[in-house]
Scaffold this motif. Sequence first.
Motif, PDB file in Angstrom:
ATOM      1  N   THR A 149       0.793  -1.234   0.000  1.00 30.69           N
ATOM      2  CA  THR A 149       0.000   0.000   0.000  1.00 30.69           C
ATOM      3  C   THR A 149       0.826   1.284   0.000  1.00 30.69           C
ATOM      4  O   THR A 149       0.290   2.353  -0.283  1.00 30.69           O
ATOM      5  N   MET A 150       2.111   1.199   0.340  1.00 28.05           N
ATOM      6  CA  MET A 150       2.942   2.402   0.393  1.00 28.05           C
ATOM      7  C   MET A 150       3.868   2.450  -0.814  1.00 28.05           C
ATOM      8  O   MET A 150       4.348   1.411  -1.266  1.00 28.05           O
ATOM      9  N   ASN A 151       4.110   3.667  -1.306  1.00 30.27           N
ATOM     10  CA  ASN A 151       5.085   3.777  -2.395  1.00 30.27           C
ATOM     11  C   ASN A 151       6.500   3.650  -1.816  1.00 30.27           C
ATOM     12  O   ASN A 151       6.701   3.671  -0.602  1.00 30.27           O
ATOM     13  N   ALA A 152       7.476   3.522  -2.720  1.00 30.39           N
ATOM     14  CA  ALA A 152       8.854   3.250  -2.295  1.00 30.39           C
ATOM     15  C   ALA A 152       9.412   4.358  -1.401  1.00 30.39           C
ATOM     16  O   ALA A 152      10.102   4.078  -0.417  1.00 30.39           O
ATOM     17  N   PRO A 171      24.508  -2.262   3.868  1.00 27.61           N
ATOM     18  CA  PRO A 171      24.824  -1.932   2.481  1.00 27.61           C
ATOM     19  C   PRO A 171      23.568  -1.532   1.705  1.00 27.61           C
ATOM     20  O   PRO A 171      22.481  -2.078   1.920  1.00 27.61           O
ATOM     21  N   LEU A 172      23.738  -0.565   0.804  1.00 31.74           N
ATOM     22  CA  LEU A 172      22.633  -0.025   0.006  1.00 31.74           C
ATOM     23  C   LEU A 172      21.847  -1.124  -0.709  1.00 31.74           C
ATOM     24  O   LEU A 172      20.617  -1.115  -0.732  1.00 31.74           O
ATOM     25  N   LYS A 173      22.565  -2.071  -1.261  1.00 36.69           N
ATOM     26  CA  LYS A 173      21.929  -3.157  -2.024  1.00 36.69           C
ATOM     27  C   LYS A 173      20.961  -3.960  -1.149  1.00 36.69           C
ATOM     28  O   LYS A 173      19.887  -4.347  -1.585  1.00 36.69           O
ATOM     29  N   SER A 177      16.799  -4.230  -1.467  1.00 37.66           N
ATOM     30  CA  SER A 177      16.052  -5.491  -1.603  1.00 37.66           C
ATOM     31  C   SER A 177      15.022  -5.635  -0.494  1.00 37.66           C
ATOM     32  O   SER A 177      13.921  -6.136  -0.707  1.00 37.66           O
ATOM     33  N   TYR A 178      15.348  -5.158   0.712  1.00 35.48           N
ATOM     34  CA  TYR A 178      14.402  -5.187   1.838  1.00 35.48           C
ATOM     35  C   TYR A 178      13.176  -4.318   1.541  1.00 35.48           C
ATOM     36  O   TYR A 178      12.045  -4.678   1.885  1.00 35.48           O
ATOM     37  N   LEU A 179      13.403  -3.179   0.887  1.00 36.97           N
ATOM     38  CA  LEU A 179      12.301  -2.266   0.550  1.00 36.97           C
ATOM     39  C   LEU A 179      11.572  -2.684  -0.728  1.00 36.97           C
ATOM     40  O   LEU A 179      10.568  -2.085  -1.087  1.00 36.97           O
ATOM     41  N   GLY A 180      12.091  -3.692  -1.417  1.00 35.11           N
ATOM     42  CA  GLY A 180      11.440  -4.181  -2.634  1.00 35.11           C
ATOM     43  C   GLY A 180      11.669  -3.287  -3.839  1.00 35.11           C
ATOM     44  O   GLY A 180      10.816  -3.206  -4.724  1.00 35.11           O
ATOM     45  N   ILE A 181      12.833  -2.615  -3.872  1.00 30.12           N
ATOM     46  CA  ILE A 181      13.138  -1.705  -4.987  1.00 30.12           C
ATOM     47  C   ILE A 181      14.561  -1.972  -5.481  1.00 30.12           C
ATOM     48  O   ILE A 181      15.319  -2.717  -4.849  1.00 30.12           O
ATOM     49  N   THR A 182      14.925  -1.346  -6.595  1.00 26.35           N
ATOM     50  CA  THR A 182      16.279  -1.505  -7.132  1.00 26.35           C
ATOM     51  C   THR A 182      17.242  -0.555  -6.430  1.00 26.35           C
ATOM     52  O   THR A 182      16.825   0.437  -5.824  1.00 26.35           O
ATOM     53  N   ASP A 183      18.530  -0.855  -6.554  1.00 28.11           N
ATOM     54  CA  ASP A 183      19.559   0.029  -5.984  1.00 28.11           C
ATOM     55  C   ASP A 183      19.426   1.436  -6.576  1.00 28.11           C
ATOM     56  O   ASP A 183      19.569   2.432  -5.869  1.00 28.11           O
ATOM     57  N   THR A 184      19.168   1.489  -7.888  1.00 28.05           N
ATOM     58  CA  THR A 184      19.052   2.781  -8.577  1.00 28.05           C
ATOM     59  C   THR A 184      17.898   3.598  -8.021  1.00 28.05           C
ATOM     60  O   THR A 184      18.029   4.805  -7.783  1.00 28.05           O
TER      61      THR A 184
END
Length: 196
Positions: A149-152, A171-173, A177-184
Amino acid sequence: MTLNMENDFFKTIYNCSYIKSNDYEEIANAHSKIDVQQGTILLREGKVATEYYIIEKGLFRSFVYDYNGKEVTTEFFCQEELLIESFSLFQRNPSMENFQALSNGTIWKIDYENFQQLLDKIEGFREWGRNWATNHLFTMKKRSINMLTMNATDRYLTLLKERPQILQQAPLKQVASYLGITDTSLSRIRKEIVTV
């Protein structure tokens, strides 16, 4: 850590009004202290968990491999939190996750048999266990709903507000992955927040 400091630490972890003050020494004695090095794997996928840990210091994570073989961080564990694979420990099933130390740290281990003995002997410990399980289920449910329900950006800001040490140390990576988004995407969100 002196005995009194240890008891205070365990009073913080196992905070329950039903546990008598003199029970905390027995609870502390059921745990053993371990110093771990960054990168140590405490539990591997496919193994049955035989213990859980309380973090005195350091940052830890759980992770799985997705269908492409990429690591996905499922949770972070910080100071004064339980590092536990509850489904494996209590159902005696092979773990689906791996546990890893992201920094040097100090943890307190309690094995399944000692945990069961504390449950049998200390009534307040059973009450703590029920409260912990309820809160753990609530936290997991909230996280799964937030992912849908929440955006990144809002997921990132929530993590920043509630558990800033993860963003400072992990680490950023792994955070991405925990937030369900890409590193970029995570880098872009961080830049946007800084410039606002």
